[in-house]
Design a protein around this motif. Structure first.
Motif, PDB file in Angstrom:
ATOM      1  N   ARG A   1      24.125  14.535  13.889  1.00 23.94           N
ATOM      2  CA  ARG A   1      22.741  14.472  13.425  1.00 23.94           C
ATOM      3  C   ARG A   1      22.767  14.489  11.905  1.00 23.94           C
ATOM      4  O   ARG A   1      23.530  15.247  11.304  1.00 23.94           O
ATOM      5  N   GLY A   2      21.906  13.686  11.295  1.00 24.60           N
ATOM      6  CA  GLY A   2      21.902  13.591   9.835  1.00 24.60           C
ATOM      7  C   GLY A   2      21.260  14.767   9.141  1.00 24.60           C
ATOM      8  O   GLY A   2      21.342  14.888   7.914  1.00 24.60           O
ATOM      9  N   ASN A   3      20.627  15.656   9.882  1.00 27.32           N
ATOM     10  CA  ASN A   3      19.956  16.803   9.292  1.00 27.32           C
ATOM     11  C   ASN A   3      20.961  17.740   8.615  1.00 27.32           C
ATOM     12  O   ASN A   3      22.101  17.857   9.048  1.00 27.32           O
ATOM     13  N   SER A   4      20.494  18.435   7.602  1.00 28.57           N
ATOM     14  CA  SER A   4      21.337  19.437   6.953  1.00 28.57           C
ATOM     15  C   SER A   4      21.632  20.560   7.930  1.00 28.57           C
ATOM     16  O   SER A   4      20.745  21.036   8.645  1.00 28.57           O
ATOM     17  N   GLY A   5      22.877  21.013   7.933  1.00 27.75           N
ATOM     18  CA  GLY A   5      23.250  22.106   8.820  1.00 27.75           C
ATOM     19  C   GLY A   5      22.527  23.400   8.510  1.00 27.75           C
ATOM     20  O   GLY A   5      22.329  24.240   9.387  1.00 27.75           O
ATOM     21  N   ASP A   6      22.112  23.577   7.243  1.00 29.18           N
ATOM     22  CA  ASP A   6      21.389  24.788   6.862  1.00 29.18           C
ATOM     23  C   ASP A   6      20.009  24.842   7.492  1.00 29.18           C
ATOM     24  O   ASP A   6      19.478  25.920   7.740  1.00 29.18           O
ATOM     25  N   ASP A   7      19.423  23.660   7.732  1.00 27.22           N
ATOM     26  CA  ASP A   7      18.061  23.602   8.257  1.00 27.22           C
ATOM     27  C   ASP A   7      18.007  23.306   9.750  1.00 27.22           C
ATOM     28  O   ASP A   7      16.932  23.313  10.338  1.00 27.22           O
ATOM     29  N   TYR A   8      19.172  23.034  10.346  1.00 30.20           N
ATOM     30  CA  TYR A   8      19.170  22.632  11.750  1.00 30.20           C
ATOM     31  C   TYR A   8      20.159  23.491  12.521  1.00 30.20           C
ATOM     32  O   TYR A   8      21.365  23.193  12.574  1.00 30.20           O
TER      33      TYR A   8
END
Length: 460
Positions: free
Chosen positions: A279-286
């Motif tokens: 997933r392209g989302n940041s790991g900090d936010d996901y």
């Protein structure tokens, strides 16, 4: 007679009202002197004023109790060796040698037990161009069964090569074809069949009319999907893809394989091999794992409702970086007896499946009911443990955007749409100002592929 009796030692004279044995010595801050009256801390001690200390015993000078060299020539305890000493040393050093030998033997057995098949290279591409003898474009707008929001094209803005390799880039539809926002939302017809570009059949997959009443909109994002279908495939072998994942909220890059023919029926009866998804989302936010997480899985089952991928899947999370920072090798090794995926080396496996029992039994499908009906075993006729993963599979490279199949769970990472919503694409597009700034510039928002190699098992 007084109740308290003063007792004095002979020769000791104290001042009136004092007792030399009950009155504390007076401590002076005077510096030490060279005689024995000084202490090691640099203080001198004096008896109380008026006390005759001539008869008091002097403090004994400290004398070391350690042996003085030369005074003792013999060490009685060292004259005779203890009878057990020889055996103790033998046991100690023998245990070390035995441990090394056992460790070496176990390492050798583990190495010897690793299966090393003979392979034949059937395809290698470093993407000087997009070779049409290897790759084909899958063009449609229907979401490919996952409800994703992109419209896949063969546009050079969505798939191109340069000195770094292949890039699959998602772009905004309104920027590519000049649609206004009003047209995207109402009274615009997109018909890929009429255009002659749709590579599948079906009204939903190839066309749409935007309608503000129903909430149907033109696909807000365009991307690309390349595959080797009908050109390059393997039944057992290896695939390695050197790639770098994209960055950007709700981007869904995938390196995966599908069967050349639906021998056992429609998905997931004939199987699916996911080598690497992210997933392209940041790991900090996901919290579920963004671009710092890599997912691999096998999809299989008699019906989509009982897809048993969760029994054959794995996830690897990297630390202090993510998979968009640099290129990695994403691979799969597949034989009649096992299948595993890995990152950079066979030592870093994401998941491993040993085909040691029928997949029907592994999935425990005989215990399941769908619509109050028992399930049919589509693989029983083969008698093989690895069915449906006993047929030819081809390779797919793509970047999807969003989706309603649960890959992006509801309520995670401020997701702007609901998986059960009939207007999910519109809800996604209405939030464009929130997710678009997270997309990287240029090819950072895309899947970059440096090379692909495919081997079949066996001699050439």
């Amino acid at each position: 007679m007084s109740s308290r009796t003063s007792i004095h030692s002979p020769g000791v004279h104290s001042a009136p009202g004092t007792n030399p044995f009950t009155t504390p010595l007076r401590q002076s801050r005077a510096p030490s002197v060279s005689d024995n009256s000084g202490s090691a801390r640099g203080y001198s001690y004096f008896p109380p004023q008026g006390v005759d200390a001539s008869h008091l015993p002097r403090k004994r000078k400290f004398k070391s109790a350690r042996l003085i060299p030369g005074e003792y020539d013999e060490k009685p305890w060292a004259l005779a060796k203890h009878p057990k000493l020889k055996w103790e040393r033998g046991i100690f050093y023998g245990s070390i040698v035995l441990g090394i030998a056992i460790g070496a033997f176990l390492c050798y057995m583990a190495f010897a037990g690793v299966t090393n098949h003979e392979y034949c290279l059937v395809m290698e591409d470093d993407f000087q161009t997009i070779n049409k003898d290897i790759w084909g474009f899958e063009i449609q707008r229907g979401g490919f069964g996952s409800g994703s929001f992109e419209w896949t094209t063969d546009d050079k803005r969505n798939a191109y090569t340069d000195a770094e390799g292949l890039h699959i880039i998602p772009t905004l539809t309104k920027d590519d074809i000049g649609l206004s926002n009003d047209q995207m939302l109402d009274n615009y017809v997109l018909n890929l069949t009429t255009d002659g570009t749709c590579t599948t059949t079906g009204i939903h997959e190839c066309s749409i009319r935007s309608n503000k009443t129903s909430g149907d909109i033109v696909n807000p994002v365009r991307s690309a999907r390349l595959s080797t279908k009908g050109k390059k495939s393997i039944t057992f072998g290896k695939v390695e893809v050197v790639a770098k994942m994209p960055q950007g909220d709700w981007l869904w890059p995938a390196i995966w394989m599908m069967p050349e023919g639906d021998v056992y029926g429609k998905w997931p009866r004939s199987g699916e091999i996911d080598i690497a998804e992210s997933r392209g989302n940041s790991g900090d936010d996901y919290p579920s794992g963004g671009r710092d997480s890599l997912i691999s899985a096998l999809h299989w089952g008699p019906l989509p409702e009982v897809d048993a991928f969760y029994k054959t899947s794995g996830q690897h999370q990297t630390r202090r970086t993510d998979y968009s920072a640099q290129f990695h090798t994403f691979g799969v090794e597949w034989s009649e007896n096992y299948l595993f995926t890995y990152i950079d080396s066979r030592l870093l496996q994401v998941f491993f499946v040993k085909f040691n029992k029928p997949m029907w039994e592994r999935g425990e499908f005989s215990k399941s009911l769908v619509n109050d009906s028992a399930l049919y075993n589509p693989w029983v006729q083969t008698g093989k443990y690895n069915t449906p993963f006993d047929q030819a599979f081809y390779l797919i490279l793509n970047v999807a955007v969003g989706g309603t199949n649960g890959f992006f769970p509801d309520g995670v990472g401020n997701k702007p749409w609901g998986n059960q919503s009939p207007t999910a694409p519109k809800e996604f597009w209405d939030s464009v100002d929130n997710w678009l700034p997270s997309w990287g510039e240029g090819d950072k928002r895309g899947l970059s592929v440096k090379s692909v190699k495919m081997w079949k098992q066996g001699a050439c």
